[in-house]
Design an enzyme around this catalytic site. Structure first.
Site, short mmCIF file in Angstrom:
data_model
loop_
_atom_site.label_atom_id
_atom_site.label_comp_id
_atom_site.label_asym_id
_atom_site.label_seq_id
_atom_site.Cartn_x
_atom_site.Cartn_y
_atom_site.Cartn_z
CG ASP A 579 32.40 48.94 -11.08
OD1 ASP A 579 31.68 49.60 -10.31
OD2 ASP A 579 33.47 48.44 -10.70
CD GLU A 813 34.97 41.25 -6.77
OE1 GLU A 813 34.84 42.47 -6.95
OE2 GLU A 813 35.95 40.60 -7.21
#
Length: 843
Positions: A579, A813
């Site tokens: 990202d 995460e």
């Protein structure tokens, strides 16, 4: 008439002299005819051009229409999976399962329009008015939830820790009949030792049809729903029985209040809203020994004022059973197939316990045989953690059906992809309960060790979604239930956008398993599977190799970078999977991305291996692999002498920052009438073509994917940067971006916190540990250094992930590079569960 006569001149006068420039009549006629011919030619040319233009116009329309259809035209080769491959007839043992990862507890079949079952709950008499739990939400702030044991096939045990009580949800399946057999749920509720009073809980068990099938409620004793009978095409006749709660197994019954709801639902994504809108507090909870109190329960569903659905056929039966009871208690729900006629007994009470204990023992034995953690000397607590990590990935497998929304440059508006099914693991049950292409390759690295058949089926489902061009939508949002959890801006998938082809990592493992033990029962189906998969893999590989190429020969560039450079500190490259990791500050067609180069080197090598295995031509893949693995070429394209590291190349400047934009407000005008000042990018120095010089995960890819030769002097630089605490090294794992980088932990916009700009990610750390293991076991000048780093990094990762799980109840995460604390989505038992392979030292 019509023809002029010659005039006859009489008299003696001399005839008039003929003018020299006067042309004979025949010549005049010829010239006039010539002019007419030229005119005709021009007219004919004009007509021809018009006809050609019309033909070209209609041809262009046809071609545009044809090109527009390509994005939604599936690959021409036969599907890897037969149409009925997931049916009860072909795969009865996998037909029913916990294939609804987005809910805390529920089951469905692997069919397009399954009857679904699930559970909701809420605590009565609490400070919060209605604390209904159903779909996995981080906002519920549970102390922890997840599967402790799950074999991906026949049973599962989960614990859900709410504020002052714990729910243990267990299920066991039993094969029989023609429709996937029976299953039983058991839910046990216990109060926490710290709870001042035994909480009163309402459990809500439901069944819902999804556009086909019918359900009928059978009510006993006023409001108690005793059972539901139903019928659907794939299940035939069936019955769901709700047992009364007991204090414990084989104990006497407990006082409970009962309610039920029978209505229709316009879609599975509306079930929570339907229940919420049917709640009423007019009911009285009156135990034999205790005060009477009003409690909240389902009553008559009062839909909000809105137009009726355009298609009434979408309204499907929805039946719910509510039982309100004080902890501790245990309750069972039985599903029995009408075609299971020689059932030995009901799968409940002692029979359920006996079957469950057998499944648990078999799970423990298989787990140790597969991963060998006890043999490595790991403690019971760490082994239990590892079982939970694997079980949560298996319990997070979902079966989805629907249509993606896609768009190509030839489509004026988004269009619907063909309907399709997807059997896949999900990254996070709460935040990402759907399929992601690059996550799935990492998921299957773990699952291929446990059950290669799961990996074959999941990979086949993904490749069966490839279109004729070789493109697979990278995020699979199939069905209204999945779409309801996705922001609108992420729904449309664009066909120029890729994702790292990590499925090749999983395929590599299947090939290795086959070559190591070709006669093993678990490996035997792999060869025919690869043969059916291969034509689609060829097209998929070729799509990457043609659409993601860079400006120089053998270079590559991710498409799909954010284009609004005014708002982003560094425009994101979502397609790369990393990202907001810093790339060239000004996106352009001149970029070269080192991570994609390495992914293609890996993919071409695995394509060559598979081609040889299948007896297909492999020379072209071998040549591509050798070219992309050429360390001299890699240095030429991506080695930055300034940074002494591998790097992207592009139009770049480091002199960027986010600044408050200036909004001019005329004198005397109220400020609130003008736009709010945003953070916008300020560029202090013009960009120029250069290496990006951002040290982090991207810099490591030639090492991570084993592209570097064992004697490459570049390994010395990589190992030095990895071990430097001011750059990538932490006591918890490798951070994603060097602490010395100008963008380290910098926000990308005023709303986007740093994501891949410092935090520790387990998928890349897994690749790093795997690569250190590779170089530490391969002869070369850096072998000893790699082996030492391997031991350190492995210990740091597994200790921290385990410690955070023990402290918080979750696998996360990402992990904070300063404290090791878990952060981001949770539970995140997608690639963070690769910690199990790190502990097992299986790479």
């Amino acid at each position: 008439m019509g023809r002029q006569r010659k005039r006859v001149v009489t008299g003696e006068a001399d005839p008039l002299p003929t003018r020299k420039d006067e042309k004979p009549a025949t010549l005049q006629r010829k010239e006039k005819k010539k002019k007419l011919d030229i005119g005709k030619i021009f007219i004919n040319i004009s007509i021809g051009l018009c006809i050609f233009s019309l033909i070209w116009f209609f041809y262009a329309l046809y071609m545009r229409s044809s090109l527009a259809k390509r994005v939604v035209t599936l690959h021409h080769s036969p599907p890897v999976l037969d149409a009925n491959s997931t049916s009860a007839e072909v795969s009865p043992e996998r037909f029913w399962g916990s294939y609804r990862p987005q809910v805390y507890f529920g089951m469905k079949t692997r069919s397009p329009s399954s009857v679904v079952t699930g559970m909701m709950w809420m605590r009565q008499f609490s400070e919060v008015d209605v604390n209904l739990r159903h779909t996995c939400e981080q906002g519920d702030r549970l102390q922890g939830y997840g599967w402790l044991m799950h074999d991906g096939l026949s049973f599962g045990v989960q614990e859900i820790h709410d504020s002052d009580f714990t729910l243990t949800t267990e299920f066991v399946k039993r094969m029989g009949g023609e429709h996937g057999g029976d299953w039983t749920w058991r839910i046990t509720a216990k109060q926490h030792s710290s709870a001042p009073h035994a909480p009163v809980i309402s459990l809500m068990f439901y069944a819902a049809a999804d556009t086909q099938g019918s359900l009928e409620a059978h009510v006993e004793e006023r409001n108690r729903l005793g059972s539901i009978t139903g019928f659907s095409e794939e299940l035939g006749n069936f019955k769901i029985t709700f047992r009364k709660p007991v204090a414990g197994e084989s104990s006497s019954g407990k006082y409970a209040s009962y309610n039920y709801l029978q209505t229709v639902s316009p879609g599975l994504e509306r079930l929570t809203d339907i229940v919420r809108n049917s709640l009423n507090r007019r009911f009285v909870y009156s135990p034999p020994s205790g005060e009477k109190r009003q409690y909240i329960a389902v009553d008559t569903y009062k839909p909000p004022h809105q137009p009726k659905p355009a298609d009434p056929r979408k309204e499907s039966d929805f039946v719910l059973h509510q039982v309100t009871v004080q902890t501790p208690f245990q309750i069972e729900v039985l599903f029995e197939s009408g075609s299971f006629r020689d059932r030995p007994n009901q799968l409940s009470a002692a029979a359920m316990t006996e079957e469950l204990e057998k499944k648990k023992a078999a799970f423990d034995t298989k787990f140790e045989k597969t991963f060998g953690l006890e043999a490595k000397g790991l403690g019971q607590a760490q082994v239990k953690f590892s079982k939970a990590a694997l079980s949560n990935m298996l319990g997070g497998m979902g079966y989805f059906y629907g249509q993606s929304v896609v768009q190509s440059v030839y489509n004026e508006y988004p269009v619907l992809y063909p309907e399709g099914a997807l059997f896949t693991a999900v990254p996070s049950r709460s935040f990402f309960p759907r399929g992601f292409l690059w996550d799935e390759g990492f998921h299957q690295l773990l699952l291929s060790k446990w059950d290669p058949q799961v990996t074959r089926e999941a990979t086949a489902h993904w490749l069966d979604l490839v279109n004729m061009e070789g493109w697979i939508p990278r995020e699979q949002i199939l069905g209204d239930e999945a779409r309801s959890k996705v922001p609108a801006e992420f729904v449309v998938q664009r066909n120029e956008n890729a994702n790292p082809p990590t499925l090749f990592l999983a395929l590599q493992k299947l090939v290795e398993q086959l070559q190591a033990n070709p006669d093993a029962e678990s490996s035997r189906p792999t060869l025919p599977f690869l043969r059916r998969l291969y034509p689609r893999l060829q097209t998929w590989f070729e799509w990457y190799n043609t659409t993601q190429t860079g400006p120089l020969p053998n270079s590559y560039r991710w498409r799909g970078r954010d284009k609004d450079t005014n708002l982003f500190l560094n425009p994101k490259t979502l397609t790369s999977g990393l990202d907001d990791y810093p790339r060239a500050s000004h996106p352009s067609a001149e970029e070269r991305h080192v991570d994609l180069h390495c992914w293609m080197a890996l993919a071409s090598g695995i394509m060559a291996s598979m081609a040889r295995l299948l007896g297909e031509p492999h020379q072209e893949y071998e040549r591509t692999h050798q070219t992309l693995s050429d360390n001299a070429l890699l240095d030429e394209l991506h080695w930055s002498n300034q940074l002494r590291s591998f790097s992207d190349y592009g139009n770049h400047t480091q002199a960027v920052s986010l600044q408050q934009e200036k909004v001019y407000v005329p004198p005397g005008q109220p400020r609130h009438q003008f736009p709010v000042a945003r953070l916008v990018r300020s560029v202090r120095r013009a960009p120029k073509p250069q290496f990006v010089n951002a040290l982090g995960y991207i810099s490591l890819f030639p090492f991570l994917l084993h592209v570097l030769t064992p004697d490459s002097p570049k390994l010395e630089h990589i190992f030095r940067d990895m071990r430097d605490a001011d750059k990538l090294w932490t006591p918890y794992g490798l951070r994603s971006l060097s602490k010395a980088d100008p963008l380290y932990m910098k926000r990308n916009t005023e709303h986007d916190a740093p994501y891949w700009r410092g935090p520790i990610w387990i998928n890349i750390n897994y690749l790093a540990v795997r690569a250190l293991h590779h170089y530490g076991n391969t002869e070369g000048p850096y072998q000893e250094k790699a082996a030492a780093l391997y031991q350190e990094l492995r210990t740091n990762i597994m200790n921290n992930v385990y410690r955070q799980y023990a402290e918080t109840g979750y696998i996360w995460e990402q992990y904070n590079d300063s404290t090791g604390s878990g952060q981001g989505s949770h539970p995140f038992t997608g690639w963070s569960a690769l910690t199990v392979l790190i502990m097992a030292e299986q790479y």
